[in-house]
Design a protein around this motif. Structure first.
Motif, short mmCIF file in Angstrom:
data_model
loop_
_atom_site.label_atom_id
_atom_site.label_comp_id
_atom_site.label_asym_id
_atom_site.label_seq_id
_atom_site.Cartn_x
_atom_site.Cartn_y
_atom_site.Cartn_z
N UNK A 1 24.80 16.69 16.75
CA UNK A 1 25.73 17.09 15.70
C UNK A 1 27.01 16.25 15.70
N UNK A 2 27.01 15.18 16.49
CA UNK A 2 28.22 14.36 16.59
C UNK A 2 27.97 12.88 16.31
N UNK A 3 27.10 12.55 15.36
CA UNK A 3 26.79 11.13 15.15
C UNK A 3 27.98 10.24 14.80
N UNK A 4 29.02 10.75 14.09
CA UNK A 4 30.13 9.84 13.79
C UNK A 4 30.89 9.36 15.03
N UNK A 5 30.71 10.06 16.14
CA UNK A 5 31.48 9.74 17.34
C UNK A 5 30.63 9.06 18.42
N UNK A 6 29.42 8.67 18.06
CA UNK A 6 28.50 8.09 19.04
C UNK A 6 27.98 6.74 18.55
N UNK A 7 27.99 5.76 19.45
CA UNK A 7 27.30 4.51 19.17
C UNK A 7 26.16 4.38 20.18
N UNK A 8 25.00 3.94 19.69
CA UNK A 8 23.81 3.81 20.54
C UNK A 8 23.33 2.36 20.51
N UNK A 9 23.10 1.81 21.69
CA UNK A 9 22.55 0.47 21.81
C UNK A 9 21.49 0.48 22.90
N UNK A 10 20.69 -0.57 22.95
CA UNK A 10 19.69 -0.72 24.00
C UNK A 10 20.20 -1.72 25.03
N UNK A 11 20.15 -1.33 26.30
CA UNK A 11 20.58 -2.22 27.38
C UNK A 11 19.47 -2.27 28.42
N UNK A 12 19.48 -3.34 29.21
CA UNK A 12 18.52 -3.49 30.30
C UNK A 12 19.28 -3.52 31.62
N UNK A 13 18.91 -2.64 32.52
CA UNK A 13 19.53 -2.56 33.85
C UNK A 13 18.44 -2.74 34.89
N UNK A 14 18.56 -3.77 35.71
CA UNK A 14 17.56 -4.06 36.75
C UNK A 14 16.14 -4.09 36.17
N UNK A 15 15.99 -4.68 35.01
CA UNK A 15 14.68 -4.82 34.39
C UNK A 15 14.18 -3.60 33.65
N UNK A 16 14.98 -2.52 33.60
CA UNK A 16 14.56 -1.30 32.91
C UNK A 16 15.42 -1.08 31.67
N UNK A 17 14.77 -0.74 30.56
CA UNK A 17 15.50 -0.51 29.32
C UNK A 17 16.05 0.92 29.25
N UNK A 18 17.30 1.02 28.82
CA UNK A 18 17.95 2.31 28.62
C UNK A 18 18.56 2.34 27.23
N UNK A 19 18.78 3.55 26.73
CA UNK A 19 19.63 3.73 25.55
C UNK A 19 21.03 4.03 26.06
N UNK A 20 21.97 3.22 25.63
CA UNK A 20 23.37 3.39 26.04
C UNK A 20 24.11 4.12 24.93
N UNK A 21 24.61 5.31 25.25
CA UNK A 21 25.35 6.12 24.29
C UNK A 21 26.81 6.12 24.67
N UNK A 22 27.66 5.72 23.74
CA UNK A 22 29.11 5.76 23.98
C UNK A 22 29.71 6.81 23.07
#
Length: 199
Positions: free
Chosen positions: A118-139
């Motif tokens: 319910x808070x999409x205006x306040x969230x940015x989502x990107x894909x990052x790779x950490x130690x070879x593993x993909x994550x969704x990064x939510x700020x």
């Protein structure tokens, strides 16, 4: 004849015997691969800024929330909701009222929607790779505006000076998924609140 039948029966019995460990093999270690669906969340949270201002007889303390979460992309897509809660109980902010914008840009008073869906205006989502593993990064970035009116402007200024002298206040964050009609175990972290004077 009876002798042969007895030998045959014993042979059948012994041929059916085997070690118990053959029936109960050692269980395999569960995989820790990111695609396994662990519903874990990793925090990356620095000190949190609170900017204080005085307008007329009112002290305003604007908490600029910035929280970074690393989540499993599959978990994030499958879950019904991801929640983020703030706990101000170890800070002086608990004595103030507050307001926070919702997704419709309307202020909510003394409550906040912790469902990130319910808070999409306040969230940015990107894909990052950490130690070879993909994550969704939510700020998550949003402002909580704490406030209190005093009888005199001078009293509000004195309260501001007292607040900005505090260096021990903390905020704790907890996050969890709602999945399959139940909540996952919350993950909790703590950050310092840093007070400053604004214009």
């Amino acid at each position: 004849m009876n002798k042969y039948i007895s030998i045959l029966v014993l042979a059948v019995i012994f041929s059916g015997c085997h070690k118990i460990s053959d029936n109960n093999p050692t269980p395999t270690t569960p995989t820790t691969d990111n695609s396994a669906g662990s519903y874990a969340v990793k925090f990356d949270i620095a000190d949190q800024s609170v900017v204080t201002t005085v307008k007329h007889d009112t002290l305003y303390l604007t908490f600029h929330e910035t929280a970074t979460l690393l989540v499993n992309p599959t978990d994030y897509q499958k879950a019904s909701a991801l929640h983020l809660k703030e706990d101000f109980s170890k800070s002086g902010l608990t004595v103030y009222d507050y307001k926070v914008l919702n997704e419709d840009k309307v202020y909510r008073y003394n409550s906040v929607d912790d469902n990130m869906n319910n808070n999409p205006p306040f969230i940015t989502a990107t894909t990052v790779t950490v130690d070879g593993t993909k994550f969704t990064k939510l700020v998550v970035k949003r402002d909580f505006i704490f406030y209190k009116a005093y009888k005199l402007a001078q009293l509000a200024t004195e309260a501001q000076n007292n607040v900005t002298a505090v260096t021990t206040d903390k905020i704790s964050f907890s996050t969890y998924y709602y999945y399959d009609k139940k909540n996952t175990t919350p993950v909790v972290t703590t950050a310092a609140l840093v007070y400053s004077k604004g214009n």
